[in-house]
Design a protein around this motif. Structure first.
Motif, PDB file in Angstrom:
ATOM      1  N   LEU A   6       3.809   8.762   4.013  1.00 58.70           N
ATOM      2  CA  LEU A   6       2.814   8.011   4.776  1.00 58.70           C
ATOM      3  C   LEU A   6       2.157   8.911   5.816  1.00 58.70           C
ATOM      4  O   LEU A   6       0.929   8.898   5.970  1.00 58.70           O
ATOM      5  CB  LEU A   6       3.442   6.784   5.438  1.00 58.70           C
ATOM      6  CG  LEU A   6       2.504   5.922   6.288  1.00 58.70           C
ATOM      7  CD1 LEU A   6       1.308   5.415   5.473  1.00 58.70           C
ATOM      8  CD2 LEU A   6       3.270   4.748   6.893  1.00 58.70           C
ATOM      9  N   ILE A   7       2.939   9.708   6.503  1.00 56.66           N
ATOM     10  CA  ILE A   7       2.386  10.615   7.520  1.00 56.66           C
ATOM     11  C   ILE A   7       1.465  11.640   6.863  1.00 56.66           C
ATOM     12  O   ILE A   7       0.371  11.930   7.373  1.00 56.66           O
ATOM     13  CB  ILE A   7       3.524  11.271   8.330  1.00 56.66           C
ATOM     14  CG1 ILE A   7       4.211  10.199   9.196  1.00 56.66           C
ATOM     15  CG2 ILE A   7       3.002  12.420   9.178  1.00 56.66           C
ATOM     16  CD1 ILE A   7       5.523  10.611   9.798  1.00 56.66           C
ATOM     17  N   LEU A 104     -13.399   8.252   1.832  1.00 57.44           N
ATOM     18  CA  LEU A 104     -12.613   7.684   2.933  1.00 57.44           C
ATOM     19  C   LEU A 104     -11.953   6.372   2.520  1.00 57.44           C
ATOM     20  O   LEU A 104     -10.762   6.165   2.758  1.00 57.44           O
ATOM     21  CB  LEU A 104     -13.490   7.465   4.166  1.00 57.44           C
ATOM     22  CG  LEU A 104     -13.964   8.709   4.899  1.00 57.44           C
ATOM     23  CD1 LEU A 104     -14.980   8.337   5.979  1.00 57.44           C
ATOM     24  CD2 LEU A 104     -12.796   9.473   5.514  1.00 57.44           C
ATOM     25  N   VAL A 105     -12.707   5.494   1.889  1.00 53.72           N
ATOM     26  CA  VAL A 105     -12.173   4.185   1.484  1.00 53.72           C
ATOM     27  C   VAL A 105     -11.041   4.364   0.465  1.00 53.72           C
ATOM     28  O   VAL A 105     -10.014   3.679   0.538  1.00 53.72           O
ATOM     29  CB  VAL A 105     -13.290   3.259   0.961  1.00 53.72           C
ATOM     30  CG1 VAL A 105     -12.722   2.033   0.256  1.00 53.72           C
ATOM     31  CG2 VAL A 105     -14.206   2.838   2.109  1.00 53.72           C
ATOM     32  N   ALA A 106     -11.209   5.282  -0.471  1.00 55.12           N
ATOM     33  CA  ALA A 106     -10.148   5.526  -1.458  1.00 55.12           C
ATOM     34  C   ALA A 106      -8.865   5.981  -0.759  1.00 55.12           C
ATOM     35  O   ALA A 106      -7.770   5.500  -1.069  1.00 55.12           O
ATOM     36  CB  ALA A 106     -10.609   6.569  -2.478  1.00 55.12           C
ATOM     37  N   GLN A 107      -8.990   6.881   0.207  1.00 56.96           N
ATOM     38  CA  GLN A 107      -7.812   7.354   0.937  1.00 56.96           C
ATOM     39  C   GLN A 107      -7.227   6.255   1.812  1.00 56.96           C
ATOM     40  O   GLN A 107      -6.006   6.132   1.938  1.00 56.96           O
ATOM     41  CB  GLN A 107      -8.143   8.605   1.761  1.00 56.96           C
ATOM     42  CG  GLN A 107      -6.954   9.206   2.469  1.00 56.96           C
ATOM     43  CD  GLN A 107      -5.863   9.683   1.522  1.00 56.96           C
ATOM     44  OE1 GLN A 107      -6.108   9.957   0.348  1.00 56.96           O
ATOM     45  NE2 GLN A 107      -4.643   9.772   2.022  1.00 56.96           N
ATOM     46  N   VAL A 111      -3.334   4.823   1.866  1.00 54.65           N
ATOM     47  CA  VAL A 111      -2.530   4.622   3.076  1.00 54.65           C
ATOM     48  C   VAL A 111      -2.134   3.166   3.219  1.00 54.65           C
ATOM     49  O   VAL A 111      -0.979   2.852   3.551  1.00 54.65           O
ATOM     50  CB  VAL A 111      -3.286   5.121   4.329  1.00 54.65           C
ATOM     51  CG1 VAL A 111      -2.549   4.735   5.607  1.00 54.65           C
ATOM     52  CG2 VAL A 111      -3.498   6.632   4.264  1.00 54.65           C
ATOM     53  N   LYS A 112      -3.072   2.265   2.959  1.00 57.04           N
ATOM     54  CA  LYS A 112      -2.800   0.826   3.091  1.00 57.04           C
ATOM     55  C   LYS A 112      -1.646   0.402   2.177  1.00 57.04           C
ATOM     56  O   LYS A 112      -0.737  -0.315   2.609  1.00 57.04           O
ATOM     57  CB  LYS A 112      -4.061   0.021   2.747  1.00 57.04           C
ATOM     58  CG  LYS A 112      -3.876  -1.480   2.849  1.00 57.04           C
ATOM     59  CD  LYS A 112      -5.143  -2.228   2.469  1.00 57.04           C
ATOM     60  CE  LYS A 112      -5.358  -2.102   1.014  1.00 57.04           C
ATOM     61  NZ  LYS A 112      -5.835  -3.246   0.297  1.00 57.04           N
ATOM     62  N   GLU A 113      -1.675   0.857   0.935  1.00 57.21           N
ATOM     63  CA  GLU A 113      -0.620   0.485  -0.010  1.00 57.21           C
ATOM     64  C   GLU A 113       0.735   1.076   0.387  1.00 57.21           C
ATOM     65  O   GLU A 113       1.759   0.393   0.292  1.00 57.21           O
ATOM     66  CB  GLU A 113      -1.008   0.920  -1.433  1.00 57.21           C
ATOM     67  CG  GLU A 113      -2.215   0.182  -1.986  1.00 57.21           C
ATOM     68  CD  GLU A 113      -2.085  -1.330  -1.962  1.00 57.21           C
ATOM     69  OE1 GLU A 113      -0.998  -1.861  -2.314  1.00 57.21           O
ATOM     70  OE2 GLU A 113      -3.057  -2.002  -1.578  1.00 57.21           O
ATOM     71  N   GLU A 122       1.113  -2.729  10.945  1.00 56.64           N
ATOM     72  CA  GLU A 122       0.124  -2.227  11.900  1.00 56.64           C
ATOM     73  C   GLU A 122      -0.785  -1.187  11.252  1.00 56.64           C
ATOM     74  O   GLU A 122      -2.009  -1.241  11.396  1.00 56.64           O
ATOM     75  CB  GLU A 122       0.810  -1.644  13.143  1.00 56.64           C
ATOM     76  CG  GLU A 122       1.496  -2.681  14.000  1.00 56.64           C
ATOM     77  CD  GLU A 122       2.864  -3.133  13.462  1.00 56.64           C
ATOM     78  OE1 GLU A 122       3.392  -2.514  12.488  1.00 56.64           O
ATOM     79  OE2 GLU A 122       3.402  -4.115  14.003  1.00 56.64           O
ATOM     80  N   THR A 123      -0.187  -0.233  10.528  1.00 56.91           N
ATOM     81  CA  THR A 123      -0.990   0.765   9.821  1.00 56.91           C
ATOM     82  C   THR A 123      -1.792   0.099   8.708  1.00 56.91           C
ATOM     83  O   THR A 123      -2.968   0.415   8.505  1.00 56.91           O
ATOM     84  CB  THR A 123      -0.100   1.891   9.259  1.00 56.91           C
ATOM     85  OG1 THR A 123       0.597   2.514  10.346  1.00 56.91           O
ATOM     86  CG2 THR A 123      -0.923   2.931   8.517  1.00 56.91           C
ATOM     87  N   GLU A 124      -1.164  -0.833   8.006  1.00 56.35           N
ATOM     88  CA  GLU A 124      -1.870  -1.565   6.951  1.00 56.35           C
ATOM     89  C   GLU A 124      -3.088  -2.291   7.525  1.00 56.35           C
ATOM     90  O   GLU A 124      -4.193  -2.221   6.977  1.00 56.35           O
ATOM     91  CB  GLU A 124      -0.920  -2.565   6.283  1.00 56.35           C
ATOM     92  CG  GLU A 124      -1.554  -3.345   5.152  1.00 56.35           C
ATOM     93  CD  GLU A 124      -0.619  -4.393   4.571  1.00 56.35           C
ATOM     94  OE1 GLU A 124      -0.947  -4.907   3.487  1.00 56.35           O
ATOM     95  OE2 GLU A 124       0.424  -4.734   5.195  1.00 56.35           O
TER      96      GLU A 124
END
Length: 147
Positions: A6-7, A104-107, A111-113, A122-124
Motif C-alpha cells: 500500500l505504501i 492518476l485515476v487508474a493508480q 490504491v483504493k482496492e 481513510e485511505t480508501e
C-alpha cells in the motif's frame, strides 16, 4: 499498520502527481491561442489542486507509518506519467491532460482496492474523493473537446 504494498502504491501515486503537477504548470505558462485566458486560468486551478493533493498524499503516507518519496529523481524514476515539454496548442494540451488524469485515476483505483482490502477506510475514502474530482474534470475536458 499499512502494508509495504500500500505504501509503495501510494508513493507511485505521489510520484505521478508530482509530474502531473509540473506538466500542468508548464501548460499554464505555455498555452497560446484564442483560448489562452480560459485555459490559463483552468490550468492554474488544476495545478493548485494538485499541490494540495500532493501534500495530502505525503501526509497520509506518513500517517500510516510510511516514508513518502521526496526527490525529483525519485519521482522521475517512479512516475508512470512522463514529463511534457514545449506544448502550447490547446487541443494537444487538453488531450495530454486527459491521458494524465486517466493514469492518476487508474493508480487511485489500485490504491483504493488495496486500502479496502486492508481495512484502511481513510485511505480508501481519500481515493474515492480524488477519483470523483478527476472523473468530473475528465468529463469537462472531453466536453470541451466536443467528445
Amino acid at each position: 499498520m499499512a502494508s509495504e504494498k500500500l505504501i509503495t502504491e501510494l508513493n507511485q501515486l505521489l510520484s505521478d502527481f508530482h509530474i502531473y503537477y509540473q506538466n500542468t504548470r508548464g501548460f499554464h505558462w505555455n498555452i497560446k491561442g484564442k483560448r489562452f485566458f480560459e485555459l490559463h486560468a483552468k490550468f492554474e486551478e488544476l495545478y493548485t489542486e494538485a499541490l494540495t493533493n500532493i501534500d495530502d498524499l505525503a501526509e497520509r503516507i506518513l500517517t500510516i507509518k510510511g516514508q513518502p518519496l521526496h526527490s525529483f529523481q525519485a519521482y522521475l524514476e517512479t512516475s508512470k506519467i512522463q514529463p511534457v515539454t514545449n506544448m502550447s496548442e490547446d487541443d494537444k494540451i487538453v488531450k495530454s491532460l486527459l491521458d494524465q488524469l486517466e493514469t492518476l485515476v487508474a493508480q487511485e483505483n489500485v490504491v483504493k482496492e488495496l486500502a479496502a482490502g486492508e481495512g484502511d477506510s481513510e485511505t480508501e475514502d481519500m481515493m474515492i474523493g480524488l477519483i470523483n474530482d478527476q472523473e468530473k474534470t475528465m468529463w469537462m475536458f472531453r466536453s470541451w473537446l466536443g467528445q
